[in-house]
Write an enzyme that holds these catalytic residues in place. Structure first.
Site, PDB file in Angstrom:
ATOM      1  N   HIS A   1       0.828  -1.208   0.000  1.00  0.00           N
ATOM      2  CA  HIS A   1       0.000   0.000   0.000  1.00  0.00           C
ATOM      3  C   HIS A   1       0.863   1.260   0.000  1.00  0.00           C
ATOM      4  O   HIS A   1       0.605   2.196  -0.766  1.00  0.00           O
ATOM      5  CB  HIS A   1      -0.911   0.005   1.226  1.00  0.00           C
ATOM      6  CG  HIS A   1      -1.671   1.289   1.399  1.00  0.00           C
ATOM      7  ND1 HIS A   1      -2.877   1.539   0.783  1.00  0.00           N
ATOM      8  CD2 HIS A   1      -1.383   2.403   2.121  1.00  0.00           C
ATOM      9  CE1 HIS A   1      -3.292   2.742   1.107  1.00  0.00           C
ATOM     10  NE2 HIS A   1      -2.407   3.297   1.925  1.00  0.00           N
ATOM     11  N   GLU A   2       1.879   1.291   0.867  1.00  0.00           N
ATOM     12  CA  GLU A   2       2.740   2.477   0.929  1.00  0.00           C
ATOM     13  C   GLU A   2       3.511   2.657  -0.381  1.00  0.00           C
ATOM     14  O   GLU A   2       3.734   3.786  -0.832  1.00  0.00           O
ATOM     15  CB  GLU A   2       3.701   2.378   2.109  1.00  0.00           C
ATOM     16  CG  GLU A   2       3.010   2.337   3.474  1.00  0.00           C
ATOM     17  CD  GLU A   2       2.007   3.451   3.684  1.00  0.00           C
ATOM     18  OE1 GLU A   2       2.178   4.544   3.102  1.00  0.00           O
ATOM     19  OE2 GLU A   2       1.033   3.243   4.431  1.00  0.00           O
TER      20      GLU A   2
ATOM     21  N   HIS B   1       1.592   4.498  -2.984  1.00  0.00           N
ATOM     22  CA  HIS B   1       1.728   5.959  -2.968  1.00  0.00           C
ATOM     23  C   HIS B   1       2.973   6.394  -3.740  1.00  0.00           C
ATOM     24  O   HIS B   1       2.962   7.429  -4.410  1.00  0.00           O
ATOM     25  CB  HIS B   1       1.813   6.461  -1.526  1.00  0.00           C
ATOM     26  CG  HIS B   1       0.523   6.357  -0.773  1.00  0.00           C
ATOM     27  ND1 HIS B   1      -0.664   6.854  -1.261  1.00  0.00           N
ATOM     28  CD2 HIS B   1       0.231   5.812   0.444  1.00  0.00           C
ATOM     29  CE1 HIS B   1      -1.629   6.627  -0.386  1.00  0.00           C
ATOM     30  NE2 HIS B   1      -1.111   5.984   0.652  1.00  0.00           N
TER      31      HIS B   1
ATOM     32  N   HIS C   1       3.099   8.853  -6.945  1.00  0.00           N
ATOM     33  CA  HIS C   1       4.008   9.991  -7.052  1.00  0.00           C
ATOM     34  C   HIS C   1       4.791   9.942  -8.355  1.00  0.00           C
ATOM     35  O   HIS C   1       4.932  10.954  -9.062  1.00  0.00           O
ATOM     36  CB  HIS C   1       4.959   9.992  -5.858  1.00  0.00           C
ATOM     37  CG  HIS C   1       5.786  11.235  -5.752  1.00  0.00           C
ATOM     38  ND1 HIS C   1       6.927  11.317  -4.989  1.00  0.00           N
ATOM     39  CD2 HIS C   1       5.651  12.471  -6.322  1.00  0.00           C
ATOM     40  CE1 HIS C   1       7.449  12.528  -5.102  1.00  0.00           C
ATOM     41  NE2 HIS C   1       6.694  13.240  -5.898  1.00  0.00           N
TER      42      HIS C   1
END
Length: 229
Positions: free
Chosen positions: A94-95, A98, A102
């Site tokens: 999940h991280e 991100h 980006h």
């Protein structure tokens, strides 16, 4: 009516938080069949998406996992970084979702990032200005209303930020689950467990956004009622 809604949302928030913690605790005890740790999952997802300038590091705390776009780091909590559990794989992916957002200039993440300075100012001062406005209504309705409107505008920024956060979080989870399944890092029921954990995490953001919107509407109601008087 507002207090009924406020209490209902508070109870719902506690329930969601409790279920999330229970799910994370449960899936943290189930070993991933691929045997990869959270760090290894994160590094592989970054490489698979052609991202080589983001570093995966360990940070203290529990559920402190986050992606930092300023220094391009995926920060994994101690219980995720070295763990080879299903929960660790879900959180790490999940991280990294991100980080992929980006790298691909995902518009909702870009919009949220541009709002950060204004939101930081608004979250720091809105409550004080709103309180001042409510107090001033007792002495000067005109000045009180204007101060209240300023506070509402600042609080609206934080509400908008929480709403924009929703597609960012849900998209990161969707990227994570799809990648985990496509690469075979999770198989069958493991994928469903990872998806379940991330869905409950996303619901905490949903409740926060609804609570912020309800509070904003309450302040608007106070301002309009004062204006009618």
């Amino acid at each position: 009516m507002y207090w009924f809604i406020f209490i209902a949302l508070m109870v719902l928030s506690l329930v969601v938080s409790k279920v999330l913690n229970a799910r994370i605790e449960k899936y943290s005890k189930i070993r991933l069949s691929s045997g990869l740790t959270g760090r290894e999952v994160a590094e592989k997802m970054l490489r698979d998406n052609g991202i080589y300038d983001v570093h995966v590091i360990s940070v203290n705390g529990r559920l402190t996992d986050h992606y930092n776009p300023q220094d391009k780091t995926v920060n994994l909590s101690e219980g995720v970084y070295a763990s080879n559990s299903i929960a660790a794989a879900a959180v790490a992916a999940h991280e990294c979702g991100h980080a992929v957002q980006h790298a691909t200039a995902y518009r909702w993440l870009a919009m949220r990032s541009r709002m950060v300075p204004a939101v930081q100012f608004g979250s720091q001062w809105s409550q004080w200005i709103l309180l001042a406005g409510i107090i001033l209504l007792s002495f000067s309705s005109i000045i009180g209303r204007w101060v209240l409107f300023v506070g509402i505008a600042l609080f609206a920024l934080t509400t908008l930020f929480s709403i924009i956060t929703l597609p960012v979080e849900y998209n990161a989870s969707a990227r994570a689950v799809a990648w985990l399944e496509d690469t075979g890092i999770t198989v069958g029921e493991e994928t469903e467990m990872a998806k379940d954990a991330l869905n409950w995490a996303a619901r905490t953001y949903l409740i926060a956004a609804i609570s912020s919107l309800a509070t904003l509407l309450y302040y608007i109601y106070i301002a309009l009622a004062a204006n009618r008087r």
